[in-house]
Design a protein around this motif. Structure first.
Motif, PDB file in Angstrom:
ATOM      1  N   ASN A 182      41.381 -13.752 -19.761  1.00  0.00           N
ATOM      2  CA  ASN A 182      42.049 -12.965 -18.726  1.00  0.00           C
ATOM      3  C   ASN A 182      43.364 -12.414 -19.276  1.00  0.00           C
ATOM      4  OD1 ASN A 182      40.327 -13.532 -16.185  1.00  0.00           O
ATOM      5  ND2 ASN A 182      40.716 -15.576 -16.985  1.00  0.00           N
ATOM      6  N   TYR A 231      36.986 -17.580 -13.121  1.00  0.00           N
ATOM      7  CA  TYR A 231      37.637 -16.269 -13.212  1.00  0.00           C
ATOM      8  C   TYR A 231      37.716 -15.854 -14.677  1.00  0.00           C
ATOM      9  CZ  TYR A 231      39.021 -17.362  -8.454  1.00  0.00           C
ATOM     10  OH  TYR A 231      39.010 -17.702  -7.119  1.00  0.00           O
ATOM     11  N   THR A 232      37.095 -14.744 -15.017  1.00  0.00           N
ATOM     12  CA  THR A 232      37.195 -14.242 -16.387  1.00  0.00           C
ATOM     13  C   THR A 232      37.055 -12.724 -16.392  1.00  0.00           C
ATOM     14  OG1 THR A 232      36.496 -14.691 -18.662  1.00  0.00           O
ATOM     15  CG2 THR A 232      34.735 -14.382 -17.028  1.00  0.00           C
ATOM     16  N   THR A 244      37.194 -18.754 -20.839  1.00  0.00           N
ATOM     17  CA  THR A 244      37.613 -17.662 -19.974  1.00  0.00           C
ATOM     18  C   THR A 244      38.653 -16.812 -20.691  1.00  0.00           C
ATOM     19  OG1 THR A 244      39.386 -18.924 -18.889  1.00  0.00           O
ATOM     20  CG2 THR A 244      37.182 -19.011 -17.886  1.00  0.00           C
ATOM     21  N   SER A 246      41.178 -21.720 -12.922  1.00  0.00           N
ATOM     22  CA  SER A 246      40.619 -20.383 -13.154  1.00  0.00           C
ATOM     23  C   SER A 246      39.251 -20.428 -13.841  1.00  0.00           C
ATOM     24  CB  SER A 246      41.586 -19.544 -14.006  1.00  0.00           C
ATOM     25  OG  SER A 246      41.794 -20.151 -15.275  1.00  0.00           O
ATOM     26  N   LEU A 290      45.794 -19.183 -15.010  1.00  0.00           N
ATOM     27  CA  LEU A 290      44.860 -18.712 -16.028  1.00  0.00           C
ATOM     28  C   LEU A 290      44.686 -19.708 -17.179  1.00  0.00           C
ATOM     29  CD1 LEU A 290      45.811 -14.928 -16.210  1.00  0.00           C
ATOM     30  CD2 LEU A 290      43.952 -16.023 -14.930  1.00  0.00           C
ATOM     31  N   HIS A 313      39.526 -10.687 -15.988  1.00  0.00           N
ATOM     32  CA  HIS A 313      40.422 -10.123 -14.970  1.00  0.00           C
ATOM     33  C   HIS A 313      41.758  -9.684 -15.568  1.00  0.00           C
ATOM     34  CE1 HIS A 313      38.227 -10.866 -11.247  1.00  0.00           C
ATOM     35  NE2 HIS A 313      37.839 -12.012 -11.757  1.00  0.00           N
TER      36      HIS A 313
END
Length: 264
Positions: free
Chosen positions: A191, A250-251, A189, A247, A242, A253
């Motif tokens: 971020n 979630y990437t 990921t 997370s 992060l 972002h």
């Protein structure tokens, strides 16, 4: 382990290996303290030997295993070497935090072209090289967390000579999104944390109790819904999120640590 029964386990980074560049700078020092306190093994990189020694000692005193490297990530060989040294010291690389960079302020007609280029090189090219080096190792492992440092100025302009800085941070945002798309399938990921003003050695004057500081502070706070400037601990939650399994979905972002500054 049932995550729902123990949700805090998602934020556990104990034993993870984190490489932090710009470790003697405002964000880098905060990141080092946060990840040291969370139980990470640290590879701290900075060009200022004295300041690097100080933050390395502070993290060791917190119980962290620390490797300190006095250099700046100025070219491909150095960036590849930093990742190699992290792997040599600890066997893997779980987290990359790119907190190195610079800002040089001047109005456009007063700024030399080489000054603009130097800011773009430090904030964009070197970030790309570090991400490239880390991604190669993380692909072998099948996982990794890359956390870049952007700024609210990547989204918003500034009237006082920030053309180089704003452009570089907008590029950082674009790099975050592109790498997030490219590396997601490899379990990596990518971020970015984008702070506004928070307390540091560089901004400490804005927190002082005098008329000049109050005038600048009040003008800034008029745009901040929560009504205060940032404190170092305000970066702890975003960074741990992060850098941890919390997370994983979630990437790409940009997480604005700004008290709502960019929302209004």
């Amino acid at each position: 382990m049932n995550v729902m029964a123990n949700p805090l386990s998602m934020f556990d980074v104990k034993g993870n290996v984190a490489l932090i560049t710009g470790a003697s700078g405002a964000f880098g020092m905060v990141a080092a303290r946060i990840l040291a306190g969370a139980g990470c093994k640290l590879v701290l990189v900075a060009g200022n030997q004295t300041a690097l020694d100080e933050i390395a000692k502070e993290c060791r005193d917190m119980g962290a295993d620390v490797t300190a490297i006095n250099t700046r990530p100025t070219d491909e060989d150095i960036c590849n070497g930093l990742v190699a040294q992290a792997v040599q010291a600890y066997g893997k690389l779980d987290i990359l935090v790119v907190a190195s960079g610079m800002n040089k302020v001047a109005l456009i007609n007063d700024m030399a072209p080489e000054t603009f280029t130097s800011v773009m090189d430090a904030n964009v090219n070197q970030t790309w090289l570090l991400s490239r080096a880390a991604a190669g190792q993380m692909k072998k492992q099948g996982s990794g967390k890359i956390v870049l440092v952007s700024s609210a100025r990547g989204l918003l302009g500034h009237p006082a000579g920030y053309t180089a800085y704003c452009a570089s941070k907008a590029a950082t945002d674009g790099l975050t999104k592109a790498l997030g798309c490219e590396l997601g399938a490899a379990g990596i990921t990518v971020n970015a944390i984008a702070p506004t003003v928070f307390r540091s050695p560089l901004t400490g004057w804005m927190f002082e109790d005098n008329e000049d500081a109050k005038k600048v502070r009040d003008g800034f706070l008029a745009r901040v819904p929560v009504g205060r400037l940032g404190e170092p601990e305000d970066l702890a939650g975003p960074l741990l999120f992060l850098a941890s399994k919390a997370s994983d979905f979630y990437t790409g972002h940009i997480l604005y640590a700004d008290g709502g500054y960019t929302a209004g």
